[in-house]
Design a protein around this motif. Structure first.
Motif, PDB file in Angstrom:
ATOM      1  N   THR A   1     -30.125 -23.996 -22.264  1.00  0.00           N
ATOM      2  CA  THR A   1     -30.796 -23.831 -20.979  1.00  0.00           C
ATOM      3  C   THR A   1     -29.761 -23.736 -19.873  1.00  0.00           C
ATOM      4  O   THR A   1     -28.903 -24.615 -19.743  1.00  0.00           O
ATOM      5  N   ILE A   2     -29.822 -22.675 -19.102  1.00  0.00           N
ATOM      6  CA  ILE A   2     -28.964 -22.550 -17.923  1.00  0.00           C
ATOM      7  C   ILE A   2     -29.658 -23.264 -16.769  1.00  0.00           C
ATOM      8  O   ILE A   2     -30.801 -22.956 -16.426  1.00  0.00           O
ATOM      9  N   ARG A   3     -28.981 -24.222 -16.198  1.00  0.00           N
ATOM     10  CA  ARG A   3     -29.530 -24.975 -15.076  1.00  0.00           C
ATOM     11  C   ARG A   3     -29.060 -24.326 -13.773  1.00  0.00           C
ATOM     12  O   ARG A   3     -27.931 -23.849 -13.667  1.00  0.00           O
ATOM     13  N   VAL A   4     -29.944 -24.333 -12.800  1.00  0.00           N
ATOM     14  CA  VAL A   4     -29.709 -23.637 -11.535  1.00  0.00           C
ATOM     15  C   VAL A   4     -29.890 -24.609 -10.383  1.00  0.00           C
ATOM     16  O   VAL A   4     -30.801 -25.447 -10.396  1.00  0.00           O
ATOM     17  N   ALA A   5     -29.021 -24.496  -9.382  1.00  0.00           N
ATOM     18  CA  ALA A   5     -29.172 -25.214  -8.120  1.00  0.00           C
ATOM     19  C   ALA A   5     -29.316 -24.192  -7.003  1.00  0.00           C
ATOM     20  O   ALA A   5     -28.599 -23.181  -6.980  1.00  0.00           O
TER      21      ALA A   5
ATOM     22  N   VAL B   1     -39.314 -25.914 -13.121  1.00  0.00           N
ATOM     23  CA  VAL B   1     -38.833 -26.551 -11.891  1.00  0.00           C
ATOM     24  C   VAL B   1     -38.796 -28.054 -12.111  1.00  0.00           C
ATOM     25  O   VAL B   1     -39.830 -28.719 -12.178  1.00  0.00           O
ATOM     26  N   ASP B   2     -37.595 -28.584 -12.249  1.00  0.00           N
ATOM     27  CA  ASP B   2     -37.375 -30.015 -12.493  1.00  0.00           C
ATOM     28  C   ASP B   2     -36.480 -30.555 -11.381  1.00  0.00           C
ATOM     29  O   ASP B   2     -35.286 -30.783 -11.571  1.00  0.00           O
TER      30      ASP B   2
ATOM     31  N   VAL C   1     -32.896 -27.291 -11.116  1.00  0.00           N
ATOM     32  CA  VAL C   1     -32.737 -28.750 -11.189  1.00  0.00           C
ATOM     33  C   VAL C   1     -32.310 -29.399  -9.881  1.00  0.00           C
ATOM     34  O   VAL C   1     -32.343 -30.631  -9.781  1.00  0.00           O
ATOM     35  N   ALA C   2     -31.895 -28.625  -8.885  1.00  0.00           N
ATOM     36  CA  ALA C   2     -31.451 -29.222  -7.622  1.00  0.00           C
ATOM     37  C   ALA C   2     -31.634 -28.224  -6.487  1.00  0.00           C
ATOM     38  O   ALA C   2     -31.557 -27.008  -6.697  1.00  0.00           O
TER      39      ALA C   2
END
Length: 456
Positions: free
Chosen positions: A42-46, A97-98, A72-73
């Motif tokens: 999973t690629i996390r994005v801010a 959306v976490d 995530v942010a």
């Protein structure tokens, strides 16, 4: 895409070019090349900058089809913007959306906290006003993050030189960076480019570009109300202030300039221009209402650009190319669909049309994200910083020519010494703004022919 440079950016060089000890130290412990999203795939994005464009970019990221993505942010200096953006994204992409309350950051240091929530190889979206771009990009490189940044990426000479250095370093670190000149990812424009390269309209002799509309974005800024500081009001209305965005000219006209230069396969070397303020009334921003620019390429070919933000006037949002054997519509319907076409003469009528890209067209806003995510997951070269800076410099060159009334070359713009906001990395919520209003609450405006060496 740019190739790998032969060497990285030294800390000493970075310090000299940015004028910031923090910027120099930022590269001390950068992630090694080749590190990407974590083991869970999973690629996390801010998201840094939660206005309309930032929310749109985040939606495009979450909608990509290249593999799992999660937001995530989030960070912004306005709590209401972050809240609205979160609500809209949560409604559309709930499972992806976490962003709990402790990963929603308000303040000028929020970008650091948001990026600290990511792992090396994740993605940060930089969609604040462009004045902050080099500061945020420096930190992203330190963290080993891939980046999507909105255009323009610079608004003056000193920050352009900083971003070129940082762009080289990001390539050297094997980071993938997309720049929001999404027209370059448009399949219709790409096919037109190839057809022009293959000689279908002959040698390009002239290009024309128009963005003529009514009041757009926050370009028309009314007097500052009570209850908000001068700095926060300028950021809220960033299209009205040259330090924050390059004004309406840079933010709105860069796409037409960039797509025209793409078809020419070159950047202009010189600009001369005119423009003026006509119906400003009580508005306090620094923009002109009209801009008319003649860009000249090295071979003498011209690009004529017309920009206007005045109600009640003819509207046009299009770019055109004229060659020795025919002509072409680069785009004619805002950013998308391009509706690119070729004609056998200079008369752009249906009878003379020899090619048209079939409709409907894929959305270039989504395509630029698909291409960025595919490059990250497959470790392919993908770095648009240099081209983004060049497009921003060419745009600023025309703006400076209009605002000073002087002929301005590309080299003069790139090496200009006026940095609009040299202290942008140290701004604080309750601190002073980079430009201050006079006793009447109005800000300095360009005075062509009077102030000749800088824009105000």
């Amino acid at each position: 895409m740019p190739g790998q440079p032969t060497g990285g950016l030294s800390r000493r060089t970075l310090l000299q070019n940015t004028g910031r000890t923090a910027a120099a130290a930022a590269l001390a412990h950068v992630a090694a090349p080749g590190i990407y999203a974590g083991e869970d795939d999973t690629i996390r994005v801010a998201l840094v900058g939660c206005g309309g464009r930032g929310t749109g970019a985040a939606a495009n990221a979450l909608a990509t089809q290249q593999g799992p993505v999660k937001l995530v942010a989030m960070a912004d200096v306005f709590e209401n913007r972050l809240s609205t953006s979160f609500t809209n994204l949560k409604r559309q992409f709930d499972p992806q959306v976490d962003v709990p309350e402790d990963r929603k950051f308000i303040g000028f240091d929020g970008y650091q906290k948001a990026m600290d929530s990511l792992r090396p190889g994740d993605v940060v979206i930089l969609t604040t006003p462009p004045a902050f771009r080099w500061v945020h990009f420096t930190y992203a490189i330190e963290k080993g993050l891939n980046v999507f940044m909105e255009k323009p990426v610079t608004v003056d000479g000193p920050t352009s030189r900083k971003m070129l250095e940082l762009g080289e370093e990001s390539v050297n670190r094997n980071l993938k960076v997309g720049v929001g000149l999404m027209c370059r990812h448009c399949v219709a424009r790409k096919e037109l480019y190839e057809r022009i390269r293959n000689g279908e309209i002959g040698e390009i002799q002239m290009l024309r570009a128009y963005r003529m509309a009514g009041p757009t974005g926050s370009a028309f800024v009314p007097p500052r109300p009570e209850g908000i500081s001068e700095l926060m009001y300028q950021i809220q209305k960033f299209h009205g202030f040259l330090w924050a965005s390059g004004g309406a000219y840079s933010d709105f006209l860069i796409h037409n300039i960039d797509e025209s230069c793409w078809m020419k396969d070159a950047w202009p070397v010189e600009a001369k221009a005119s423009g003026g303020r006509h119906y400003r009334g009580d508005f306090i921003d620094q923009n002109f209402d009209t801009y008319s620019v003649e860009y000249t390429f090295d071979d003498g070919t011209k690009l004529y650009l017309e920009g206007r933000t005045m109600p009640g006037c003819h509207k046009e949002f299009a770019s055109y190319a004229h060659g020795t054997k025919g002509s072409a519509i680069i785009s004619t319907s805002s950013h998308s669909p391009a509706k690119s076409r070729i004609f056998s003469s200079q008369k752009m009528t249906r009878d003379n049309m020899t090619w048209a890209y079939p409709q409907p067209e894929p959305n270039p806003y989504q395509l630029e994200w698909e291409n960025l995510m595919a490059a990250i997951r497959n470790d392919r070269p993908h770095n648009e910083v240099k081209r983004g800076v060049e497009a921003s410099v060419v745009t600023s060159m025309g703006r400076l020519a209009a605002h000073t009334g002087q002929v301005v070359t590309y080299d003069q713009m790139l090496n200009h010494d006026h940095e609009f906001a040299p202290g942008v990395g140290e701004l604080v919520i309750d601190g002073p703004a980079p430009v201050l209003a006079n006793a009447q609450g109005k800000y300095p405006v360009p005075l062509p022919g009077i102030v000749k060496s800088r824009e105000y």
